[in-house]
Design a protein around this motif. Structure first.
Motif, PDB file in Angstrom:
ATOM      1  N   ASN A 146     -12.752   4.057   9.179  1.00  5.87           N
ATOM      2  CA  ASN A 146     -12.597   4.745  10.464  1.00  5.87           C
ATOM      3  C   ASN A 146     -12.119   3.835  11.587  1.00  5.87           C
ATOM      4  OD1 ASN A 146     -13.477   7.173   9.351  1.00  5.87           O
ATOM      5  ND2 ASN A 146     -15.611   6.807   9.907  1.00  5.87           N
ATOM      6  N   HIS A 147     -12.270   2.518  11.409  1.00  6.47           N
ATOM      7  CA  HIS A 147     -11.905   1.596  12.486  1.00  6.47           C
ATOM      8  C   HIS A 147     -10.876   0.547  12.063  1.00  6.47           C
ATOM      9  CE1 HIS A 147     -15.001   3.103  15.241  1.00  6.47           C
ATOM     10  NE2 HIS A 147     -15.775   3.213  14.174  1.00  6.47           N
ATOM     11  N   ILE A 148     -11.139  -0.150  10.975  1.00 15.32           N
ATOM     12  CA  ILE A 148     -10.245  -1.239  10.585  1.00 15.32           C
ATOM     13  C   ILE A 148      -8.905  -0.722  10.059  1.00 15.32           C
ATOM     14  CG2 ILE A 148      -9.939  -3.172   8.996  1.00 15.32           C
ATOM     15  CD1 ILE A 148     -12.874  -3.805   9.293  1.00 15.32           C
ATOM     16  N   ILE A 149      -8.949   0.226   9.145  1.00 11.49           N
ATOM     17  CA  ILE A 149      -7.697   0.751   8.585  1.00 11.49           C
ATOM     18  C   ILE A 149      -6.791   1.349   9.674  1.00 11.49           C
ATOM     19  CG2 ILE A 149      -6.714   2.566   7.109  1.00 11.49           C
ATOM     20  CD1 ILE A 149      -7.580   0.141   5.555  1.00 11.49           C
ATOM     21  N   PRO A 150      -7.301   2.203  10.565  1.00  7.93           N
ATOM     22  CA  PRO A 150      -6.431   2.731  11.632  1.00  7.93           C
ATOM     23  C   PRO A 150      -5.850   1.625  12.516  1.00  7.93           C
ATOM     24  CG  PRO A 150      -8.406   4.061  11.456  1.00  7.93           C
ATOM     25  CD  PRO A 150      -8.624   2.850  10.594  1.00  7.93           C
ATOM     26  N   TYR A 151      -6.634   0.586  12.779  1.00  7.37           N
ATOM     27  CA  TYR A 151      -6.143  -0.509  13.620  1.00  7.37           C
ATOM     28  C   TYR A 151      -5.047  -1.287  12.906  1.00  7.37           C
ATOM     29  CZ  TYR A 151      -6.154  -4.558  16.704  1.00  7.37           C
ATOM     30  OH  TYR A 151      -5.776  -5.546  17.576  1.00  7.37           O
ATOM     31  N   LEU A 152      -5.304  -1.646  11.652  1.00  4.49           N
ATOM     32  CA  LEU A 152      -4.300  -2.403  10.903  1.00  4.49           C
ATOM     33  C   LEU A 152      -3.006  -1.621  10.747  1.00  4.49           C
ATOM     34  CD1 LEU A 152      -6.427  -4.013   8.028  1.00  4.49           C
ATOM     35  CD2 LEU A 152      -5.555  -5.130  10.093  1.00  4.49           C
ATOM     36  N   SER A 153      -3.120  -0.311  10.593  1.00  6.22           N
ATOM     37  CA  SER A 153      -1.940   0.530  10.375  1.00  6.22           C
ATOM     38  C   SER A 153      -0.959   0.472  11.542  1.00  6.22           C
ATOM     39  CB  SER A 153      -2.361   1.980  10.142  1.00  6.22           C
ATOM     40  OG  SER A 153      -3.172   2.089   8.992  1.00  6.22           O
ATOM     41  N   LYS A 154      -1.428   0.090  12.698  1.00  2.00           N
ATOM     42  CA  LYS A 154      -0.558   0.022  13.880  1.00  2.00           C
ATOM     43  C   LYS A 154       0.292  -1.253  13.898  1.00  2.00           C
ATOM     44  CE  LYS A 154      -3.879   2.413  16.881  1.00  2.00           C
ATOM     45  NZ  LYS A 154      -4.718   2.263  18.112  1.00  2.00           N
ATOM     46  N   TYR A 155      -0.198  -2.318  13.240  1.00  3.31           N
ATOM     47  CA  TYR A 155       0.426  -3.618  13.440  1.00  3.31           C
ATOM     48  C   TYR A 155       0.920  -4.308  12.175  1.00  3.31           C
ATOM     49  CZ  TYR A 155      -2.088  -2.895  17.817  1.00  3.31           C
ATOM     50  OH  TYR A 155      -2.564  -2.351  18.984  1.00  3.31           O
ATOM     51  N   VAL A 156       0.366  -3.995  11.041  1.00  2.00           N
ATOM     52  CA  VAL A 156       0.778  -4.675   9.802  1.00  2.00           C
ATOM     53  C   VAL A 156       1.080  -3.641   8.722  1.00  2.00           C
ATOM     54  CG1 VAL A 156      -0.663  -6.664  10.364  1.00  2.00           C
ATOM     55  CG2 VAL A 156      -1.544  -4.890   8.857  1.00  2.00           C
ATOM     56  N   SER A 157       1.858  -4.083   7.720  1.00  2.00           N
ATOM     57  CA  SER A 157       2.165  -3.216   6.583  1.00  2.00           C
ATOM     58  C   SER A 157       1.100  -3.412   5.510  1.00  2.00           C
ATOM     59  CB  SER A 157       3.548  -3.553   6.016  1.00  2.00           C
ATOM     60  OG  SER A 157       4.555  -3.271   6.963  1.00  2.00           O
ATOM     61  N   ILE A 158       0.308  -2.388   5.322  1.00  2.00           N
ATOM     62  CA  ILE A 158      -0.798  -2.495   4.376  1.00  2.00           C
ATOM     63  C   ILE A 158      -0.295  -2.645   2.940  1.00  2.00           C
ATOM     64  CG2 ILE A 158      -2.782  -1.240   3.427  1.00  2.00           C
ATOM     65  CD1 ILE A 158      -3.285  -0.119   6.193  1.00  2.00           C
ATOM     66  N   ILE A 159       0.882  -2.108   2.646  1.00  2.00           N
ATOM     67  CA  ILE A 159       1.374  -2.220   1.268  1.00  2.00           C
ATOM     68  C   ILE A 159       1.709  -3.667   0.905  1.00  2.00           C
ATOM     69  CG2 ILE A 159       2.278   0.130   1.308  1.00  2.00           C
ATOM     70  CD1 ILE A 159       5.092  -1.058   1.434  1.00  2.00           C
ATOM     71  N   ASN A 160       1.866  -4.534   1.897  1.00  2.00           N
ATOM     72  CA  ASN A 160       2.130  -5.936   1.596  1.00  2.00           C
ATOM     73  C   ASN A 160       0.928  -6.616   0.954  1.00  2.00           C
ATOM     74  OD1 ASN A 160       4.599  -5.533   2.732  1.00  2.00           O
ATOM     75  ND2 ASN A 160       4.328  -6.923   4.465  1.00  2.00           N
ATOM     76  N   GLN A 161      -0.232  -6.001   1.095  1.00  2.00           N
ATOM     77  CA  GLN A 161      -1.447  -6.553   0.499  1.00  2.00           C
ATOM     78  C   GLN A 161      -1.571  -6.183  -0.978  1.00  2.00           C
ATOM     79  OE1 GLN A 161      -4.662  -5.086   3.010  1.00  2.00           O
ATOM     80  NE2 GLN A 161      -3.345  -5.270   4.813  1.00  2.00           N
ATOM     81  N   ASP A 162      -0.726  -5.238  -1.421  1.00  2.04           N
ATOM     82  CA  ASP A 162      -0.871  -4.695  -2.779  1.00  2.04           C
ATOM     83  C   ASP A 162      -0.648  -5.751  -3.846  1.00  2.04           C
ATOM     84  OD1 ASP A 162      -1.247  -2.181  -4.391  1.00  2.04           O
ATOM     85  OD2 ASP A 162       0.727  -2.813  -5.141  1.00  2.04           O
ATOM     86  N   LYS A 163       0.219  -6.703  -3.574  1.00  2.00           N
ATOM     87  CA  LYS A 163       0.506  -7.723  -4.599  1.00  2.00           C
ATOM     88  C   LYS A 163      -0.688  -8.618  -4.883  1.00  2.00           C
ATOM     89  CE  LYS A 163       2.876 -10.541  -1.104  1.00  2.00           C
ATOM     90  NZ  LYS A 163       3.129  -9.400  -0.177  1.00  2.00           N
TER      91      LYS A 163
END
Length: 260
Positions: A170-187
């Motif tokens: 509810n807090h971290i994911i929405p915040y990160l979504s504004k500034y970084v590409s979460i799919i870059n963490q997939d590797k």
């Protein structure tokens, strides 16, 4: 006079007969009581044997159940300890002069702080013993107390799981979504902690530019500081459970050894 002696003799004979009947009746009653007592003793003996057999069965099942829970909570402690350590490393990175200089390292930490775990304890037999009224079959009072207390420990852990998960999504994911590409963490995603055979398909890095310069470092720090605290409570609960499972297993094994 003759009639008088006949009367006395008749009365004495009657009293003698009554005394004999009374002794006979008392003897019969004693035999019946003895028979009942013997039957009750045999029945109690059979019930004791049955209870001992049932107690052995229950102890054996509890041993398996608690061994499984101990292994599972130990696995979870490893996962959540890694999450806590990665969160600390991320906060330390935020404190540096150039926290976004190494994008690959940042992505790896953001992935690791997400890889926290939870587990569902096996309590089927514990619940069965309590709900069926078979708890009294277990003679060890400390073990009985532990079986009735395990639900409270699991409830505390479940509550802290929910707090941590809700906060992160509810807090971290929405915040990160504004500034970084979460799919870059997939590797960096690693599922070996859950499965030895599963392999996921890795996503390519995002073609979009990261917005590192727009990140408020104080807010960024606070988000993960709270995440660390939430995970600390989870770790604390799990360490308590590990100790609880370990000590309970010792008690179960001691009781099983006494039956051999």
């Amino acid at each position: 006079m003759i009639k008088f002696f006949r009367r006395v003799r008749y009365d004495l004979m009657g009293k003698n007969k009554t005394g004999k009947y009374l002794k006979y009746a008392v003897g019969e009653i004693v035999l019946v009581v003895i028979g009942i007592l013997i039957a009750l003793s045999l029945n109690n003996w059979k019930e004791d044997l049955a209870d001992q057999g049932e107690e052995t069965r229950i102890l054996g099942g509890l041993k398996q159940e608690f061994e499984t829970n101990l292994a599972e909570v130990s696995r979870n402690i490893k996962l959540n300890t890694s999450t806590r350590e990665s969160t600390i490393a991320l906060i330390q990175l935020i404190h540096t002069d150039e926290p976004f200089a190494n994008q690959r390292y940042l992505d790896s930490l953001l992935n690791e702080v997400y890889m926290f775990g939870s587990f569902d304890a096996q309590t089927g037999l514990v619940n069965e013993v309590i709900s069926s009224g078979k708890l009294s079959i277990i003679k060890d009072t400390e073990l009985r107390s532990r079986l009735t207390g395990v639900s409270g420990l699991l409830d505390n852990l479940e509550e802290d799981y929910i707090i941590r998960n809700d906060y992160y999504y509810n807090h971290i994911i929405p915040y990160l979504s504004k500034y970084v590409s979460i799919i870059n963490q997939d590797k960096f995603m690693n599922f070996s902690g859950w499965s030895e055979s599963y392999e996921s398909n890795k996503l390519d890095d995002s073609p979009f530019k990261q917005k590192y310069m727009d990140i408020d470092l104080l807010q960024f720090e606070n988000l993960f500081a709270i995440h660390k605290v939430n995970n600390d409570f989870v770790n604390l609960d799990e360490y308590d459970l590990k100790e609880f499972f370990t000590q309970t297993l010792k008690i179960i094994n001691t009781n099983l050894d006494l039956k051999e």
